[in-house]
Design a protein around this motif. Sequence first.
Motif, mmCIF file in Angstrom:
data_model
loop_
_atom_site.group_PDB
_atom_site.id
_atom_site.type_symbol
_atom_site.label_atom_id
_atom_site.label_comp_id
_atom_site.label_asym_id
_atom_site.label_seq_id
_atom_site.Cartn_x
_atom_site.Cartn_y
_atom_site.Cartn_z
ATOM 1 N N GLN A 235 0.837 -1.215 0.000
ATOM 2 C CA GLN A 235 0.000 0.000 0.000
ATOM 3 C C GLN A 235 0.869 1.261 0.000
ATOM 4 O OE1 GLN A 235 0.444 -1.999 2.442
ATOM 5 N NE2 GLN A 235 0.634 -0.933 4.428
ATOM 6 N N ASP A 310 -7.567 9.033 -13.679
ATOM 7 C CA ASP A 310 -7.978 8.195 -12.528
ATOM 8 C C ASP A 310 -6.781 7.395 -11.984
ATOM 9 O OD1 ASP A 310 -11.239 7.299 -13.985
ATOM 10 O OD2 ASP A 310 -10.443 9.166 -13.091
ATOM 11 N N GLU A 314 -5.268 7.480 -8.242
ATOM 12 C CA GLU A 314 -5.380 6.278 -7.384
ATOM 13 C C GLU A 314 -4.015 5.670 -7.052
ATOM 14 O OE1 GLU A 314 -9.525 5.398 -9.732
ATOM 15 O OE2 GLU A 314 -7.818 4.000 -9.954
ATOM 16 N N ASP A 315 -3.077 5.713 -8.038
ATOM 17 C CA ASP A 315 -1.791 5.019 -7.838
ATOM 18 C C ASP A 315 -0.675 5.961 -7.415
ATOM 19 O OD1 ASP A 315 -3.404 3.077 -8.843
ATOM 20 O OD2 ASP A 315 -1.912 2.192 -10.188
#
Length: 412
Positions: A235, A310, A314-315
């Motif tokens: 994560q 996106d 997100e990354d």
Amino acid sequence: MSRNMDINGERLLSRIRQLGAVGRDAEGRLVRVAATDEDRQGRDLFVAWARSAGLDVHIDRIGNIVAVWQGGANGDADPIMMGSHIDSVIDAGIYDGSSGVIAGLEVITALMEARFMPQRPIAVAAFTNEEGVRYAPDMMGSLVYAGGLDVEEALASQGTDGTRLGDQLHRIGYAGPAEPGFLRPHAYLELHIEQGPILEQVGTAIGVVENLQGISWQRIIIEGVANHAGTTPMQARRDAGVAAARILVFLRDLATRTGGCSVATVGTMRFEPDAINVIPGKASFTVDLRDPDTERLRAAEAELAGFLRDVAAEDGVAITTERLARFDPVVFSPEIVRVLEGAASGRQYQWHHMTSGAGHDAQMMARIGPAAMIFVPSRDGISHNPREFTADPDLVAGANVLLDAVKTLAGK
Ligand code: HGY
Ligand code: MN
Ligand code: MN
Ligand code: MN
């Protein structure tokens, strides 16, 4: 019209094979990539054949080769032009482009030998850098010839290997004096292998190409953070490689679901630092989108741009894009399509209307004159692959249809 004239099939086929043997690397792969020594070898062979046939050979500033037969016609009349390309992709087949250039030379040679008296000059061109593998965009030489790209800008383009096209053309002796577009085609005809499975599926030897799909090329660069593969929790990663993989799958879905574009391809991909135990800090890859419909192609580009935003959010990666080529779909001249249909029917060949999935020099020449194409079948639809193959009778049939179409157009 009397049909007492054919091309010399033996000469056509032997030249396709001779040119196919030129420009091989140490492993025997065909690599006549634009402005390399291998490309020069192929160019020299074509120029020698054209000169030995008595044609006037012109080289323009972007290296396009245009061989002209005046034929005693009124020199001011715009010529009938044929053409294609002899540069290739990497590890190519021997028919893509070359078969069209050699067929054009064969048509002129057969007309000369038959003492045909054309009402206008007839020419055949081998355009520079049709494939766009080393220097983008593809169809570059014919795009410059048709006035769609400034010749200085094209000469300044930087290759994937950091070289400058103008320097490389100079190095191989093909930075010519002629101004691109110095001859305007009264009509432009291109014979090309289909590079797809349709003619084989419908069992027809001749494709009459009515239109050509639009092409969108871009490079996508993803900047994440290189980090240790063992110590970095999932994560906490900003993994450029995973982001690239998400985009690849998105593109496959974009081109397979209804309403998306017709095809999407990621042909090149590079990770940096490219080490087994380092999370990729950078990924760069190319995207090739195509569709025969302008709106669908534009919508696909917009959907991709939205998805890139996106993924970046997100990354936790930065994503930039670089436009490499963008060509709208092209509809060829119905008049020239009719001439090709008549030439095929005149020889009792079945023909089949087609849309071209691949880009071709004809789509650029259609900007400056009425143009259309003849396709001949590709076995198993394979191309851009050494297994590319077109049967001899189909190559001869295609060249004879080209001959009859040129006779019709040059006879008036
Ligand atoms: O990309 C194409 O369609 C062509 O082969 N240059
Ligand atoms: Mn081609
Ligand atoms: Mn090609
Ligand atoms: Mn049709």
